[in-house]
Write a protein that holds these residues in place. Structure first.
Motif, PDB file in Angstrom:
ATOM      1  N   THR A  72      43.725  16.365  -5.506  1.00  0.00           N
ATOM      2  CA  THR A  72      44.498  16.110  -4.300  1.00  0.00           C
ATOM      3  C   THR A  72      45.888  15.673  -4.731  1.00  0.00           C
ATOM      4  O   THR A  72      46.042  14.654  -5.404  1.00  0.00           O
ATOM      5  N   VAL A  73      46.907  16.454  -4.373  1.00  0.00           N
ATOM      6  CA  VAL A  73      48.277  16.202  -4.828  1.00  0.00           C
ATOM      7  C   VAL A  73      49.274  16.605  -3.743  1.00  0.00           C
ATOM      8  O   VAL A  73      48.971  17.430  -2.881  1.00  0.00           O
ATOM      9  N   ALA A  74      50.465  16.020  -3.805  1.00  0.00           N
ATOM     10  CA  ALA A  74      51.549  16.410  -2.907  1.00  0.00           C
ATOM     11  C   ALA A  74      52.879  16.075  -3.562  1.00  0.00           C
ATOM     12  O   ALA A  74      53.026  15.016  -4.194  1.00  0.00           O
ATOM     13  N   LEU A  75      53.831  16.965  -3.403  1.00  0.00           N
ATOM     14  CA  LEU A  75      55.192  16.717  -3.876  1.00  0.00           C
ATOM     15  C   LEU A  75      55.899  15.797  -2.889  1.00  0.00           C
ATOM     16  O   LEU A  75      55.798  15.978  -1.673  1.00  0.00           O
ATOM     17  N   ARG A  76      56.619  14.812  -3.419  1.00  0.00           N
ATOM     18  CA  ARG A  76      57.432  13.932  -2.575  1.00  0.00           C
ATOM     19  C   ARG A  76      58.901  14.112  -2.966  1.00  0.00           C
ATOM     20  O   ARG A  76      59.314  13.664  -4.041  1.00  0.00           O
ATOM     21  N   VAL A  77      59.681  14.767  -2.102  1.00  0.00           N
ATOM     22  CA  VAL A  77      61.123  14.901  -2.325  1.00  0.00           C
ATOM     23  C   VAL A  77      61.801  13.794  -1.521  1.00  0.00           C
ATOM     24  O   VAL A  77      61.811  13.822  -0.289  1.00  0.00           O
ATOM     25  N   MET A 120      62.368  12.252  -6.683  1.00  0.00           N
ATOM     26  CA  MET A 120      61.200  13.094  -6.444  1.00  0.00           C
ATOM     27  C   MET A 120      60.063  12.658  -7.358  1.00  0.00           C
ATOM     28  O   MET A 120      60.291  12.090  -8.426  1.00  0.00           O
ATOM     29  N   ASP A 121      58.840  12.934  -6.933  1.00  0.00           N
ATOM     30  CA  ASP A 121      57.684  12.734  -7.815  1.00  0.00           C
ATOM     31  C   ASP A 121      56.511  13.536  -7.277  1.00  0.00           C
ATOM     32  O   ASP A 121      56.603  14.171  -6.216  1.00  0.00           O
ATOM     33  N   LEU A 122      55.423  13.524  -8.018  1.00  0.00           N
ATOM     34  CA  LEU A 122      54.193  14.201  -7.609  1.00  0.00           C
ATOM     35  C   LEU A 122      53.142  13.131  -7.357  1.00  0.00           C
ATOM     36  O   LEU A 122      52.715  12.437  -8.285  1.00  0.00           O
ATOM     37  N   ALA A 123      52.760  12.981  -6.089  1.00  0.00           N
ATOM     38  CA  ALA A 123      51.730  12.002  -5.731  1.00  0.00           C
ATOM     39  C   ALA A 123      50.354  12.599  -6.016  1.00  0.00           C
ATOM     40  O   ALA A 123      50.051  13.722  -5.597  1.00  0.00           O
ATOM     41  N   VAL A 124      49.534  11.843  -6.732  1.00  0.00           N
ATOM     42  CA  VAL A 124      48.207  12.314  -7.132  1.00  0.00           C
ATOM     43  C   VAL A 124      47.162  11.358  -6.578  1.00  0.00           C
ATOM     44  O   VAL A 124      47.231  10.145  -6.811  1.00  0.00           O
ATOM     45  N   GLY A 125      46.217  11.892  -5.817  1.00  0.00           N
ATOM     46  CA  GLY A 125      45.089  11.091  -5.365  1.00  0.00           C
ATOM     47  C   GLY A 125      43.972  11.204  -6.388  1.00  0.00           C
ATOM     48  O   GLY A 125      43.801  10.368  -7.254  1.00  0.00           O
ATOM     49  N   GLN A 126      43.220  12.293  -6.302  1.00  0.00           N
ATOM     50  CA  GLN A 126      42.230  12.648  -7.319  1.00  0.00           C
ATOM     51  C   GLN A 126      42.867  13.614  -8.296  1.00  0.00           C
ATOM     52  O   GLN A 126      43.317  14.693  -7.894  1.00  0.00           O
ATOM     53  N   ASP A 127      42.943  13.245  -9.548  1.00  0.00           N
ATOM     54  CA  ASP A 127      43.480  14.176 -10.532  1.00  0.00           C
ATOM     55  C   ASP A 127      42.459  15.274 -10.799  1.00  0.00           C
ATOM     56  O   ASP A 127      41.280  15.160 -10.437  1.00  0.00           O
ATOM     57  N   MET A 128      42.907  16.327 -11.435  1.00  0.00           N
ATOM     58  CA  MET A 128      42.086  17.511 -11.660  1.00  0.00           C
ATOM     59  C   MET A 128      40.755  17.144 -12.324  1.00  0.00           C
ATOM     60  O   MET A 128      40.733  16.536 -13.391  1.00  0.00           O
ATOM     61  N   ALA A 129      39.661  17.528 -11.681  1.00  0.00           N
ATOM     62  CA  ALA A 129      38.325  17.189 -12.196  1.00  0.00           C
ATOM     63  C   ALA A 129      37.324  18.243 -11.739  1.00  0.00           C
ATOM     64  O   ALA A 129      37.483  18.867 -10.684  1.00  0.00           O
ATOM     65  N   ALA A 130      36.278  18.420 -12.535  1.00  0.00           N
ATOM     66  CA  ALA A 130      35.225  19.383 -12.214  1.00  0.00           C
ATOM     67  C   ALA A 130      34.073  18.679 -11.516  1.00  0.00           C
ATOM     68  O   ALA A 130      33.713  17.551 -11.851  1.00  0.00           O
ATOM     69  N   SER A 131      33.491  19.353 -10.529  1.00  0.00           N
ATOM     70  CA  SER A 131      32.342  18.815  -9.809  1.00  0.00           C
ATOM     71  C   SER A 131      31.234  19.865  -9.750  1.00  0.00           C
ATOM     72  O   SER A 131      31.479  21.055  -9.952  1.00  0.00           O
ATOM     73  N   TYR A 132      30.010  19.392  -9.475  1.00  0.00           N
ATOM     74  CA  TYR A 132      28.863  20.294  -9.358  1.00  0.00           C
ATOM     75  C   TYR A 132      28.632  20.599  -7.887  1.00  0.00           C
ATOM     76  O   TYR A 132      28.551  19.691  -7.058  1.00  0.00           O
ATOM     77  N   LEU A 133      28.544  21.896  -7.535  1.00  0.00           N
ATOM     78  CA  LEU A 133      28.349  22.277  -6.142  1.00  0.00           C
ATOM     79  C   LEU A 133      26.885  22.480  -5.793  1.00  0.00           C
ATOM     80  O   LEU A 133      26.315  21.772  -4.972  1.00  0.00           O
ATOM     81  N   GLU A 134      26.270  23.492  -6.419  1.00  0.00           N
ATOM     82  CA  GLU A 134      24.915  23.837  -6.005  1.00  0.00           C
ATOM     83  C   GLU A 134      24.281  24.820  -6.990  1.00  0.00           C
ATOM     84  O   GLU A 134      24.953  25.376  -7.864  1.00  0.00           O
ATOM     85  N   LEU A 135      22.992  25.010  -6.790  1.00  0.00           N
ATOM     86  CA  LEU A 135      22.219  25.993  -7.551  1.00  0.00           C
ATOM     87  C   LEU A 135      21.893  27.141  -6.601  1.00  0.00           C
ATOM     88  O   LEU A 135      21.215  26.943  -5.589  1.00  0.00           O
ATOM     89  N   VAL A 136      22.418  28.330  -6.911  1.00  0.00           N
ATOM     90  CA  VAL A 136      22.184  29.503  -6.062  1.00  0.00           C
ATOM     91  C   VAL A 136      21.690  30.636  -6.944  1.00  0.00           C
ATOM     92  O   VAL A 136      22.325  30.981  -7.948  1.00  0.00           O
ATOM     93  N   ASP A 137      20.552  31.209  -6.580  1.00  0.00           N
ATOM     94  CA  ASP A 137      19.938  32.279  -7.373  1.00  0.00           C
ATOM     95  C   ASP A 137      19.758  31.823  -8.824  1.00  0.00           C
ATOM     96  O   ASP A 137      19.951  32.610  -9.768  1.00  0.00           O
ATOM     97  N   LEU A 138      19.445  30.569  -9.001  1.00  0.00           N
ATOM     98  CA  LEU A 138      19.206  29.916 -10.291  1.00  0.00           C
ATOM     99  C   LEU A 138      20.503  29.652 -11.075  1.00  0.00           C
ATOM    100  O   LEU A 138      20.466  28.994 -12.119  1.00  0.00           O
ATOM    101  N   ASN A 139      21.615  30.174 -10.599  1.00  0.00           N
ATOM    102  CA  ASN A 139      22.888  29.998 -11.305  1.00  0.00           C
ATOM    103  C   ASN A 139      23.624  28.758 -10.800  1.00  0.00           C
ATOM    104  O   ASN A 139      23.495  28.353  -9.648  1.00  0.00           O
ATOM    105  N   HIS A 140      24.444  28.173 -11.670  1.00  0.00           N
ATOM    106  CA  HIS A 140      25.089  26.893 -11.396  1.00  0.00           C
ATOM    107  C   HIS A 140      26.533  27.109 -10.929  1.00  0.00           C
ATOM    108  O   HIS A 140      27.337  27.741 -11.621  1.00  0.00           O
ATOM    109  N   HIS A 141      26.853  26.546  -9.769  1.00  0.00           N
ATOM    110  CA  HIS A 141      28.168  26.718  -9.168  1.00  0.00           C
ATOM    111  C   HIS A 141      28.943  25.393  -9.234  1.00  0.00           C
ATOM    112  O   HIS A 141      28.403  24.327  -8.914  1.00  0.00           O
TER     113      HIS A 141
END
Length: 269
Positions: free
Chosen positions: A254-259, A227-248
């Motif tokens: 992207t991951v999947a368990l392989r048994v 078994m293992d854990l397949a990882v495409g993009q490891d955990m990372a933060a991204s910027y979405l948008e500015l809404v009502d002046l606030n930052h989202h």
């Protein structure tokens, strides 16, 4: 391509470094599955699926064609959690040097870590993903009352012996819910040892508590051939948008368990 959209964010690298370190530290505190599973990757954010090979994998030749049997393909799903930073907090930090409160980052990172563990242990039926608790070929064993006597040690030793007899050799790892874990925090009569310490000694220290496993426990041989854990993009933060002046923002992976061999899993029921 900056698919994480970091260059579009209206702030510099200093804040990104704080966010990144907060994500890592927060996730480490509650993530469990990848602490004992081997990792396959990271393969890259663009990889959308991986193959899972059974031990029976082979090539078949027929009519000038060759096909691989004993292989299936699974999607690398995207898991995510969102958070927000208020524009006034960011402005105060940039203009006045006030430390910015990144509690929202920690909460989102821990939510994502819990979602990853839930997928690892229970799978995802909609996506056709198996989990460690419901993979094909697993062995189930009756769980005795782990709160009395040496039932827990005997149960786990019997499961390890069963794996050994099957020729499933390697590192054995035990994962369980908090309720079972705290039942083991007691002195075993006649030994002078905590029950949990006897089990840790048996398993080389590989004992793990997960909040996603309430009332459940399993022993696995956590080697890459099983078994293992397949990882495409490891955990990372991204910027979405500015809404009502606030930052989202969005934390994603992207991951999947392989048994590859369900016989390397013993589930206590």
């Amino acid at each position: 391509m900056d698919y994480l959209a970091r260059t579009t964010a209206p702030f510099g690298d200093d804040l990104w470094e704080q966010i990144d370190s907060t994500v890592v530290e927060a996730a480490k505190k509650c993530i469990v599955g990848r602490r004992f599973l081997p990792l396959y990757g990271p393969l890259g954010a663009g990889i959308q699926g991986v193959n899972v090979d059974a031990q029976t994998k082979e090539e078949e030749f027929e009519d000038d064609f060759v096909r691989t049997t004993g292989r299936k393909f699974v999607e690398l799903p995207q898991l995510y959690a969102d958070f927000m930073i208020l524009w006034r907090d960011l402005e105060a930090s940039q203009r006045m040097g006030t430390p910015i409160d990144l509690s929202a980052v920690s909460r989102a990172a821990q939510a994502l870590a819990k979602a990853e563990d839930k997928m690892i242990f229970f799978g995802n039926k909609a996506l056709g993903l198996e989990g460690l608790l419901n993979a094909q070929g697993i062995t189930t064993m009756k769980r005795e009352d782990w709160g009395t006597g040496e039932n827990a040690f005997s149960n786990i030793a019997a499961a390890a012996a069963l794996l050994d007899e099957k020729g499933i050799i390697g590192r054995y790892s035990l994962a369980m819910g908090p309720d079972l874990y705290y039942q083991l925090q007691r002195i075993q009569p006649g030994t002078g040892m905590m029950e949990i310490d006897r089990i840790r000694e048996l398993l080389g220290g590989r004992v793990f508590k997960s909040n996603t496993l309430a009332g459940k426990a399993l022993l696995v041989c956590s080697e890459a051939q099983y078994m293992d854990l397949a990882v495409g993009q490891d955990m990372a933060a991204s910027y979405l948008e500015l809404v009502d002046l606030n930052h989202h923002f969005r934390i994603l992976e992207t991951v999947a368990l392989r048994v590859k061999n369900g016989e390397a899993i013993v589930v206590f029921e």
